[in-house]
Design an enzyme around this catalytic site. Structure first.
Site, PDB file in Angstrom:
ATOM      1  N   SER A  15       0.832  -1.209   0.000  1.00  0.00           N
ATOM      2  CA  SER A  15       0.000   0.000   0.000  1.00  0.00           C
ATOM      3  C   SER A  15       0.869   1.264   0.000  1.00  0.00           C
ATOM      4  O   SER A  15       1.873   1.349   0.720  1.00  0.00           O
ATOM      5  CB  SER A  15      -0.892   0.007   1.244  1.00  0.00           C
ATOM      6  OG  SER A  15      -1.504   1.284   1.369  1.00  0.00           O
ATOM      7  N   LYS A  66     -13.880  -2.805   2.763  1.00  0.00           N
ATOM      8  CA  LYS A  66     -14.679  -1.575   2.792  1.00  0.00           C
ATOM      9  C   LYS A  66     -16.119  -1.802   3.246  1.00  0.00           C
ATOM     10  O   LYS A  66     -16.708  -0.959   3.907  1.00  0.00           O
ATOM     11  CB  LYS A  66     -14.660  -0.901   1.416  1.00  0.00           C
ATOM     12  CG  LYS A  66     -13.307  -0.308   1.066  1.00  0.00           C
ATOM     13  CD  LYS A  66     -13.329   0.374  -0.279  1.00  0.00           C
ATOM     14  CE  LYS A  66     -11.950   0.896  -0.629  1.00  0.00           C
ATOM     15  NZ  LYS A  66     -11.893   1.508  -1.951  1.00  0.00           N
ATOM     16  N   ASP A 102     -13.511   8.039  -1.737  1.00  0.00           N
ATOM     17  CA  ASP A 102     -13.082   7.564  -3.068  1.00  0.00           C
ATOM     18  C   ASP A 102     -13.745   8.364  -4.188  1.00  0.00           C
ATOM     19  O   ASP A 102     -13.101   8.728  -5.174  1.00  0.00           O
ATOM     20  CB  ASP A 102     -13.469   6.093  -3.262  1.00  0.00           C
ATOM     21  CG  ASP A 102     -12.580   5.163  -2.461  1.00  0.00           C
ATOM     22  OD1 ASP A 102     -11.432   5.537  -2.178  1.00  0.00           O
ATOM     23  OD2 ASP A 102     -13.040   4.059  -2.123  1.00  0.00           O
ATOM     24  N   GLY A 127     -18.616  -2.705 -12.962  1.00  0.00           N
ATOM     25  CA  GLY A 127     -18.446  -3.160 -11.582  1.00  0.00           C
ATOM     26  C   GLY A 127     -19.529  -2.589 -10.690  1.00  0.00           C
ATOM     27  O   GLY A 127     -20.115  -1.530 -11.004  1.00  0.00           O
ATOM     28  N   THR A 153     -22.231  -9.823 -12.104  1.00  0.00           N
ATOM     29  CA  THR A 153     -23.425 -10.313 -11.409  1.00  0.00           C
ATOM     30  C   THR A 153     -24.477  -9.205 -11.505  1.00  0.00           C
ATOM     31  O   THR A 153     -24.383  -8.190 -10.808  1.00  0.00           O
ATOM     32  CB  THR A 153     -23.103 -10.602  -9.929  1.00  0.00           C
ATOM     33  OG1 THR A 153     -21.934 -11.419  -9.876  1.00  0.00           O
ATOM     34  CG2 THR A 153     -24.258 -11.286  -9.225  1.00  0.00           C
TER      35      THR A 153
END
Ligand code: ATR
Length: 280
Positions: A15, A66, A102, A127, A153
């Site tokens: 990270s 998250k 974000d 997504g 999905t």
């Protein structure tokens, strides 16, 4: 006890967040204790508890935590509630307050750094996981005309669109129907597919017009597959998630330390070390 800060995720060793927050702290003359802590979703509640007990005042949360983090917060910002996902935790007394930075990070990177005008644009979001849910409302807030969400999905895309609750502007479509969706000025890859080294994106060229910007929310190796497709498809601009990473970190930093750092030098330094996928 001096306040501690950390980023949690799995894997977390690579990270960039500790480096970014240390750079911000140097800018502001703040002494900062910010570390990376590896945790599985199953172990996260206990890890966060023990972090709080040892002075944890704030944390960032990355994949795959998250949504688990969301469940561990008592209060939220409205954007985190909408996303059902948090990347920023703030300790308040004996509980955690959750936010997601974000989305604003992405919009700031696109509009300020890359000087893209998002107003009136058609946007395809690939997504419907935590990252997609964080960026979708921020893109709509930035004035885009239409957001089409497509996910492997399909039920998750439907859920995301239902949560947004703007049926005229945000809609879900099937991955198999990508060919029939027309073209987009912005295509955002919010899937984690590129984290698989074998990944290949085979998306219809009909999605691209002369203005298309392709954005991968990932950076480094995980952004290679999607941006390789974008390059082959002659997208006008290609953007990886490095700028968004720095901007979302700045928004977290601001909440914890009440000062907004200058992101440009930190971004420039990281960019020098992390070429955009496909660049020398
Ligand atoms: P993140 O926090 O990074 O958003 P996530 O919540 O696990 O991670 O979501 C991962 C997203 O990538 C999901 O939209 C997932 O699709 P599914 O909902 O069908 O699982 C998507 N994804 C992961 N691997 C993929 C692949 N090989 N092809 C297409 N989509 C993929």
């Amino acid at each position: 006890m001096s306040p501690r800060y950390a980023v949690f995720g799995q894997p977390i060793a690579h990270s960039l967040s500790p480096h970014i927050h240390a750079a911000f702290a140097r800018q502001e003359g703040i002494e900062l204790d910010y570390t990376a802590i590896e945790s599985s979703p199953e172990g996260f509640a206990a890890a966060l508890e023990s972090f709080a007990a040892s002075g944890g005042a704030g944390a960032n949360v990355t994949a795959p935590l998250k949504e688990t983090a969301f469940a561990l917060c008592k209060t939220f910002t409205s954007r985190a509630k909408l996303a059902g996902s948090v990347n920023t935790l703030l300790r308040k007394g004996d509980y955690w307050h959750g936010d997601t930075t974000d989305g604003v990070g992405l919009v700031r990177d696109l509009t300020d750094r890359h000087e893209l005008d998002l107003r009136g644009r058609r946007v395809l979001l690939l997504g419907a996981g935590g990252s997609a849910r964080s960026v979708a409302p921020a893109l709509l807030d930035a004035g885009i005309r239409e957001l089409v969400v497509v996910n492997r999905t399909p039920e998750r895309a439907d859920e995301l669109v239902d949560a947004i609750g703007e049926p005229g502007r945000a809609l879900s479509r099937y991955w198999d129907d990508l060919r029939d969706l027309g073209d987009f000025e912005l295509i955002v890859n919010a899937t984690s597919a590129g984290r698989d080294r074998e990944a290949k994106f085979e998306l219809p060229l009909s999605l691209v017009n002369t203005m298309t910007t392709a954005v991968d929310l990932n950076y480094g190796d995980a952004a290679v597959a999607f941006l390789a497709w974008a390059r082959a498809a002659s997208c006008r601009n290609m953007v990886d998630g490095l700028g968004m990473l720095v901007e979302q970190a700045a928004s977290s930093f601001q909440q914890w330390h009440e000062v907004r750092p200058d992101t440009d030098p930190v971004y420039a330094e990281l960019r020098a070390k992390n070429a955009l996928a496909g660049e020398e």
